[in-house]
Enzyme design. Sequence first.
Site, short mmCIF file in Angstrom:
data_model
loop_
_atom_site.label_atom_id
_atom_site.label_comp_id
_atom_site.label_asym_id
_atom_site.label_seq_id
_atom_site.Cartn_x
_atom_site.Cartn_y
_atom_site.Cartn_z
N HIS A 182 39.33 39.86 41.34
CA HIS A 182 38.48 40.83 42.02
C HIS A 182 39.33 41.96 42.58
O HIS A 182 40.55 41.83 42.72
CB HIS A 182 37.71 40.16 43.17
CG HIS A 182 38.60 39.76 44.31
ND1 HIS A 182 39.48 38.70 44.23
CD2 HIS A 182 38.79 40.32 45.55
CE1 HIS A 182 40.15 38.60 45.37
NE2 HIS A 182 39.77 39.57 46.18
N ASP B 239 39.32 44.29 46.12
CA ASP B 239 38.73 44.26 47.46
C ASP B 239 37.82 45.48 47.63
O ASP B 239 38.27 46.62 47.45
CB ASP B 239 39.81 44.28 48.53
CG ASP B 239 40.67 43.02 48.52
OD1 ASP B 239 40.18 41.99 48.03
OD2 ASP B 239 41.81 43.08 49.00
N HIS C 211 43.24 41.29 41.56
CA HIS C 211 44.13 40.22 42.01
C HIS C 211 43.33 38.93 42.19
O HIS C 211 42.10 38.94 42.17
CB HIS C 211 44.86 40.61 43.30
CG HIS C 211 43.97 40.99 44.44
ND1 HIS C 211 43.30 42.19 44.51
CD2 HIS C 211 43.62 40.32 45.57
CE1 HIS C 211 42.60 42.26 45.62
NE2 HIS C 211 42.76 41.12 46.28
N ARG D 117 47.43 25.72 50.98
CA ARG D 117 47.91 27.09 51.21
C ARG D 117 46.96 27.77 52.18
O ARG D 117 45.74 27.59 52.09
CB ARG D 117 47.97 27.87 49.89
CG ARG D 117 48.38 29.33 50.04
CD ARG D 117 48.51 30.03 48.68
NE ARG D 117 48.84 31.43 48.85
CZ ARG D 117 47.95 32.43 48.79
NH1 ARG D 117 46.67 32.15 48.56
NH2 ARG D 117 48.33 33.68 48.95
#
Length: 377
Positions: free
Chosen positions: A247, A249, A303, A313
């Site tokens: 996607h 942002d 990204h 994470r």
Amino acid sequence: MAVSFVTTSPEEEDKPKLGLGNIQTPLIFNPSMLNLQANIPNQFIWPDDEKPSINVLELDVPLIDLQNLLSDPSSTLDASRLISEACKKHGFFLVVNHGISEELISDAHEYTSRFFDMPLSEKQRVLRKSGESVGYASSFTGRFSTKLPWKETLSFRFCDDMSRSKSVQDYFCDALGHGFQPFGKVYQEYCEAMSSLSLKIMELLGLSLGVKRDYFREFFEENDSIMRLNYYPPCIKPDLTLGTGPHCDPTSLTILHQDHVNGLQVFVENQWRSIRPNPKAFVVNIGDTFMALSNDRYKSCLHRAVVNSESERKSLAFFLCPKKDRVVTPPRELLDSITSRRYPDFTWSMFLEFTQKHYRADMNTLQAFSDWLTKPI
């Protein structure tokens, strides 16, 4: 706790992108239970052409040292040149000596762990409602039925406005009770620091684009931004799913702090590249709204986040957004007789509503939004 699985008809899976629909029987995302099974549910399995590549080359991103930067003309010129090159190519760079204390960053990560360690029933007290951008989301299971991300998130608004000076602290106390005041205090301070840092970065972006140094700083001074805590649990089949799908942002600027675990990947020159965690640096990237402000000169790059089978994470993402009623239009310095307008004027509230109610963010969100704005009624 029982795990219920979603079954979707072919007709539902073939729905057009601009009709997200409502999922009636959402899957409960409980990673500890899902990892006891031999396979992950089909809803988390991504198409073959989108499945992750774990071992990828590292992306070469410029490291911008902010210490005394804006008071040193030579350093400022060098930094703006590096930022310009990066933003025209992929929109990512790192900042160090940013002035944010290590203690505050550590506290923000610590409270992220505390929140996601809570029982599901506690986290669901702030469950994200349909069509809204704030609250707890468990893999977006109540919003989408396919290509689900292997993650949990908590999102909340930050308003850099004197009339709502404690908006984050109030959110935690009002939604979860006064026992969560320490959470609110830490994230209020963290968001204030991120807002201040983003305005410094906006000065550099203005200089790099050849507009008045204060232009973008002033544009975002009373911002209405979003803070998101991301948690990516270990997954037994990390080669089949994604922590966050590909996607761009939709926001203006993202300031991300990663923990020590690799996971962020950027699509550059037709291949995925990773950005290695650096505890002393923030990852900064251009979003769709700033791409529109720059009249397409700077890129909002595709990204994603990958997961692994061994380590959890976590990351802290601050999404800078203008005031909701602020009209997004390029400065006149970026328009001339040769360069035409690439996108129509819009407000952030319009774009945010589009992404929450009509469209799942991907690499074409801004163009789809522009088409949606200009389509005949």
